[in-house]
Design a protein around this motif. Structure first.
Motif, PDB file in Angstrom:
ATOM      1  N   ASN A   6      99.132 -14.696 -11.201  1.00 28.18           N
ATOM      2  CA  ASN A   6      98.952 -13.243 -11.196  1.00 28.18           C
ATOM      3  C   ASN A   6     100.279 -12.538 -10.929  1.00 28.18           C
ATOM      4  OD1 ASN A   6      97.063 -10.779 -10.960  1.00 28.18           O
ATOM      5  ND2 ASN A   6      98.184 -10.706  -9.042  1.00 28.18           N
ATOM      6  N   GLY A   7     101.048 -13.069  -9.996  1.00 22.94           N
ATOM      7  CA  GLY A   7     102.343 -12.467  -9.697  1.00 22.94           C
ATOM      8  C   GLY A   7     103.288 -12.532 -10.870  1.00 22.94           C
ATOM      9  N   LEU A   8     103.223 -13.621 -11.621  1.00 26.35           N
ATOM     10  CA  LEU A   8     104.083 -13.779 -12.792  1.00 26.35           C
ATOM     11  C   LEU A   8     103.863 -12.653 -13.790  1.00 26.35           C
ATOM     12  CD1 LEU A   8     106.098 -15.636 -14.262  1.00 26.35           C
ATOM     13  CD2 LEU A   8     104.144 -16.871 -15.209  1.00 26.35           C
ATOM     14  N   VAL A   9     102.606 -12.284 -13.973  1.00 26.70           N
ATOM     15  CA  VAL A   9     102.271 -11.228 -14.936  1.00 26.70           C
ATOM     16  C   VAL A   9     102.501  -9.843 -14.348  1.00 26.70           C
ATOM     17  CG1 VAL A   9     100.411 -10.208 -16.316  1.00 26.70           C
ATOM     18  CG2 VAL A   9     100.594 -12.711 -16.105  1.00 26.70           C
ATOM     19  N   GLU A  10     102.034  -9.644 -13.130  1.00 29.09           N
ATOM     20  CA  GLU A  10     101.987  -8.288 -12.575  1.00 29.09           C
ATOM     21  C   GLU A  10     103.300  -7.808 -11.984  1.00 29.09           C
ATOM     22  OE1 GLU A  10      99.555  -6.336 -13.199  1.00 29.09           O
ATOM     23  OE2 GLU A  10      98.420  -7.947 -14.166  1.00 29.09           O
ATOM     24  N   THR A  11     104.208  -8.714 -11.629  1.00 26.70           N
ATOM     25  CA  THR A  11     105.487  -8.260 -11.053  1.00 26.70           C
ATOM     26  C   THR A  11     106.594  -8.180 -12.096  1.00 26.70           C
ATOM     27  OG1 THR A  11     106.229 -10.506 -10.448  1.00 26.70           O
ATOM     28  CG2 THR A  11     104.883  -9.312  -8.833  1.00 26.70           C
ATOM     29  N   SER A  12     106.284  -8.496 -13.353  1.00 23.61           N
ATOM     30  CA  SER A  12     107.305  -8.450 -14.401  1.00 23.61           C
ATOM     31  C   SER A  12     107.817  -7.028 -14.602  1.00 23.61           C
ATOM     32  CB  SER A  12     106.728  -8.989 -15.717  1.00 23.61           C
ATOM     33  OG  SER A  12     106.421 -10.352 -15.608  1.00 23.61           O
ATOM     34  N   GLU A  13     109.135  -6.897 -14.659  1.00 29.37           N
ATOM     35  CA  GLU A  13     109.762  -5.589 -14.855  1.00 29.37           C
ATOM     36  C   GLU A  13     110.308  -5.513 -16.276  1.00 29.37           C
ATOM     37  OE1 GLU A  13     112.559  -4.596 -11.698  1.00 29.37           O
ATOM     38  OE2 GLU A  13     111.627  -6.128 -10.438  1.00 29.37           O
ATOM     39  N   LEU A  29     113.871 -13.836 -22.611  1.00 30.59           N
ATOM     40  CA  LEU A  29     112.880 -12.809 -22.316  1.00 30.59           C
ATOM     41  C   LEU A  29     111.495 -13.381 -22.589  1.00 30.59           C
ATOM     42  CD1 LEU A  29     114.558  -9.656 -23.933  1.00 30.59           C
ATOM     43  CD2 LEU A  29     114.368 -10.158 -21.485  1.00 30.59           C
ATOM     44  N   ASN A  30     110.499 -12.869 -21.846  1.00 33.47           N
ATOM     45  CA  ASN A  30     109.120 -13.262 -22.126  1.00 33.47           C
ATOM     46  C   ASN A  30     108.199 -12.051 -22.073  1.00 33.47           C
ATOM     47  OD1 ASN A  30     108.478 -14.870 -18.863  1.00 33.47           O
ATOM     48  ND2 ASN A  30     108.613 -12.716 -19.375  1.00 33.47           N
ATOM     49  N   THR A  31     106.983 -12.221 -22.540  1.00 35.85           N
ATOM     50  CA  THR A  31     105.981 -11.175 -22.439  1.00 35.85           C
ATOM     51  C   THR A  31     104.616 -11.817 -22.306  1.00 35.85           C
ATOM     52  OG1 THR A  31     105.009  -9.214 -23.464  1.00 35.85           O
ATOM     53  CG2 THR A  31     105.734 -10.946 -24.949  1.00 35.85           C
ATOM     54  N   PHE A  32     103.750 -11.161 -21.561  1.00 32.45           N
ATOM     55  CA  PHE A  32     102.392 -11.648 -21.359  1.00 32.45           C
ATOM     56  C   PHE A  32     101.359 -10.731 -22.016  1.00 32.45           C
ATOM     57  CE2 PHE A  32     105.160 -12.841 -17.911  1.00 32.45           C
ATOM     58  CZ  PHE A  32     104.967 -14.213 -17.860  1.00 32.45           C
ATOM     59  N   LYS A  33     101.863  -9.651 -22.623  1.00 30.18           N
ATOM     60  CA  LYS A  33     100.958  -8.648 -23.181  1.00 30.18           C
ATOM     61  C   LYS A  33     101.431  -8.217 -24.564  1.00 30.18           C
ATOM     62  CE  LYS A  33      99.939  -6.959 -18.522  1.00 30.18           C
ATOM     63  NZ  LYS A  33     100.005  -5.804 -17.578  1.00 30.18           N
ATOM     64  N   ASN A  38      97.693  -5.273 -23.613  1.00 30.28           N
ATOM     65  CA  ASN A  38      96.570  -6.195 -23.415  1.00 30.28           C
ATOM     66  C   ASN A  38      97.074  -7.632 -23.327  1.00 30.28           C
ATOM     67  OD1 ASN A  38      94.569  -4.118 -23.641  1.00 30.28           O
ATOM     68  ND2 ASN A  38      94.963  -4.098 -25.850  1.00 30.28           N
ATOM     69  N   PRO A  39      96.423  -8.477 -22.502  1.00 28.40           N
ATOM     70  CA  PRO A  39      96.861  -9.876 -22.366  1.00 28.40           C
ATOM     71  C   PRO A  39      96.837 -10.613 -23.699  1.00 28.40           C
ATOM     72  CG  PRO A  39      95.260  -9.303 -20.667  1.00 28.40           C
ATOM     73  CD  PRO A  39      95.272  -8.167 -21.638  1.00 28.40           C
ATOM     74  N   LEU A  40      97.796 -11.512 -23.872  1.00 28.57           N
ATOM     75  CA  LEU A  40      97.849 -12.331 -25.077  1.00 28.57           C
ATOM     76  C   LEU A  40      96.815 -13.439 -24.970  1.00 28.57           C
ATOM     77  CD1 LEU A  40     101.735 -12.588 -25.411  1.00 28.57           C
ATOM     78  CD2 LEU A  40     100.203 -11.168 -26.785  1.00 28.57           C
TER      79      LEU A  40
END
Length: 472
Positions: A290-297, A353-357, A362-364
């Motif tokens: 959860n932190g990996l996704v939600e703390t991404s800047e 770089l990465n992205t989860f959405k 929306n989540p991938l």
């Protein structure tokens, strides 16, 4: 009026005290056994977050020893770029990965010989300590050299001709990439010949170094991922007994005592404690994901693309995690739940770089179909690539038919303007098979976009990458 105000305030205070008293009374009903169990639960979750880098490196090392039949100073590598069978944290198959592990408690100072680049082939990698603190980048700008990895608090002389590397731990891991200019027969041969010149051996045997062992992992199921269960704590306890304890970790060493982890003592948890530890490790993994996704800047304002590992503090501190007022254990734990072996100098040889959405936030999802438009002018000197990972494991989907696409791929279809459209989903869209990457239905996923030889427009943000679009 003043009296009424005072009475009202007193009433509010009494109500607040009453509510607090109710909670207090409930807590007073906890037995000693219940308090002990709750202490172990809390401490164990925090121990996972704190100990992730140490256990992660041990997991990769134990895979080399167990699955690769390696020893310290041996090189395990993937000469053909690897496959889904390399279950390491966010590995890449565009470059040929090489791992080796040194232990100066066992061998004393250890020599790492790296040859300089040749036309068509080079190296880039990092030597890191047992906590993944990056010590030195090697192979950058084609440079070779003789590096001498020293034991902690080494007081002896460093012989002439060596570059001293001073970790705070006995164990180190080196992630070295064999980078080819192309996949031509000549460049592959140049790269293979260069790999055979890498040597690791104790300084005490410098006059007659042992033959270097190179272990091909191409067809080996290499399971180097952290297990978030009770075995996490077995690894943690063993590594703490092997290693030095740094002053910043003394408080945490005290916090581990209720778990049965103490330096110099064997870890022998009871069956009841093991059950608690297993549950706590599972909870910690969920927290880290959860932190990996939600703390991404976001790297660009309004973009979903971000630096791997969540918070920017890793970049700002060069993966040392310390700022003037605190040491960011949470950010470090989140980061090393998804990657390993960060560079000593970010952006020098590569940048990710990465992205989860998707571009709508929306989540991938692995069962959906997506598209990414990559412009013709990606700011790199060498090449770029995109690789897909499971959010649950931060590694490849098991049995994935393909893993990565990049600018060096001969079959990659380009648009008339030189740009490229990449496709993601469980099945290849008709006519776009060469530009498609597999994602597993029922699982969330994320991509890493890697820039090899990143250039100024990426860092000053004059160039911006498009978001990932959902295709319906």
């Amino acid at each position: 009026m003043k009296t009424k105000t005072i009475l009202a305030a007193a009433l509010v205070g009494a109500l607040a005290f009453g509510a607090g008293c109710t909670t207090c009374c409930k807590n007073k009903n906890l037995t000693s056994a219940e308090l002990h169990r709750r202490t172990i639960e809390r401490r164990a979750v925090d121990a996972v977050i704190w100990g992730v880098p140490l256990v992660s490196q041990d997991s990769v090392k134990q895979a080399a020893f167990r699955d690769g039949k390696a020893n310290y100073n041996d090189i395990v590598w993937w000469p053909k770029g690897g496959s889904w069978m390399n279950q390491s944290p966010t590995p890449n198959v565009n470059t040929r990965y090489m791992y080796f592990f040194c232990n100066t408690k066992q061998d004393g100072p250890v020599v790492v010989e790296l040859p300089p680049a040749v036309p068509g082939a080079s190296f880039y990698g990092t030597i890191g300590d047992a906590w993944y603190v990056p010590l030195v980048d090697i192979g950058f700008e084609g440079k070779g050299g003789k590096y001498l990895v020293l034991p902690p608090d080494y007081k002896g002389d460093v012989p002439d001709g060596y570059i001293a590397v001073r970790p705070a731990t006995y164990n180190t891991m080196t992630l070295l990439r064999s980078i080819l200019a192309s996949y031509s027969e000549a460049d592959v041969k140049a790269g293979n010949d260069l790999v055979q010149q890498v040597k690791i051996y104790p300084l005490s045997r410098a006059a007659n170094p042992p033959a270097q062992r190179y272990l091909d992992m191409t067809k080996v199921m290499y399971n180097g991922l952290v297990k978030y269960d009770e075995t996490f704590f077995t690894s943690l306890a063993r590594m703490l007994n092997e290693e030095t304890i740094q002053s910043r970790d003394m408080d945490m060493m005290g916090m581990l005592l209720p778990l049965g982890i103490e330096k110099g003592k064997e870890f022998q948890p009871s069956a009841a404690t093991v059950a608690i530890l297993k549950t706590a490790a599972t909870e910690a993994q969920v927290w880290l994901m959860n932190g990996l996704v939600e703390t991404s800047e976001p790297w660009w304002p309004g973009s979903q693309w971000s630096i791997p590992g969540g918070s920017m503090i890793g970049i700002k501190t060069q993966a040392h995690w310390e700022v003037p007022n605190f040491f960011d254990l949470d950010a470090r734990g989140i980061a090393f739940s998804t990657y390993f072996c960060p560079p000593a100098k970010t952006g020098s040889g590569s940048f990710y770089l990465n992205t989860f959405k998707d571009n709508n936030g929306n989540p991938l999802e692995g069962g959906n179909n997506y598209k990414l438009h990559v412009s013709a002018e990606v700011p790199v000197r060498e090449f770029w690539s995109v690789t897909v990972y499971s959010l649950k494991t931060s590694s490849f989907f098991l049995h994935a038919p393909n893993l990565t696409l990049g600018s060096l791929d001969k079959d990659l279809k380009k648009n008339a303007d030189g740009s490229v459209d990449l496709y993601f989903g469980p099945k290849a869209p008709a006519g776009h098979e060469s530009n498609w990457l597999y994602t597993q239905p029922g699982q969330k996923w994320f991509p890493w976009f890697r820039f090899y030889g990143p250039e100024k427009p990426l860092f000053d943000k004059q160039w911006k990458m498009a978001g990932i679009e959902l295709v319906k």
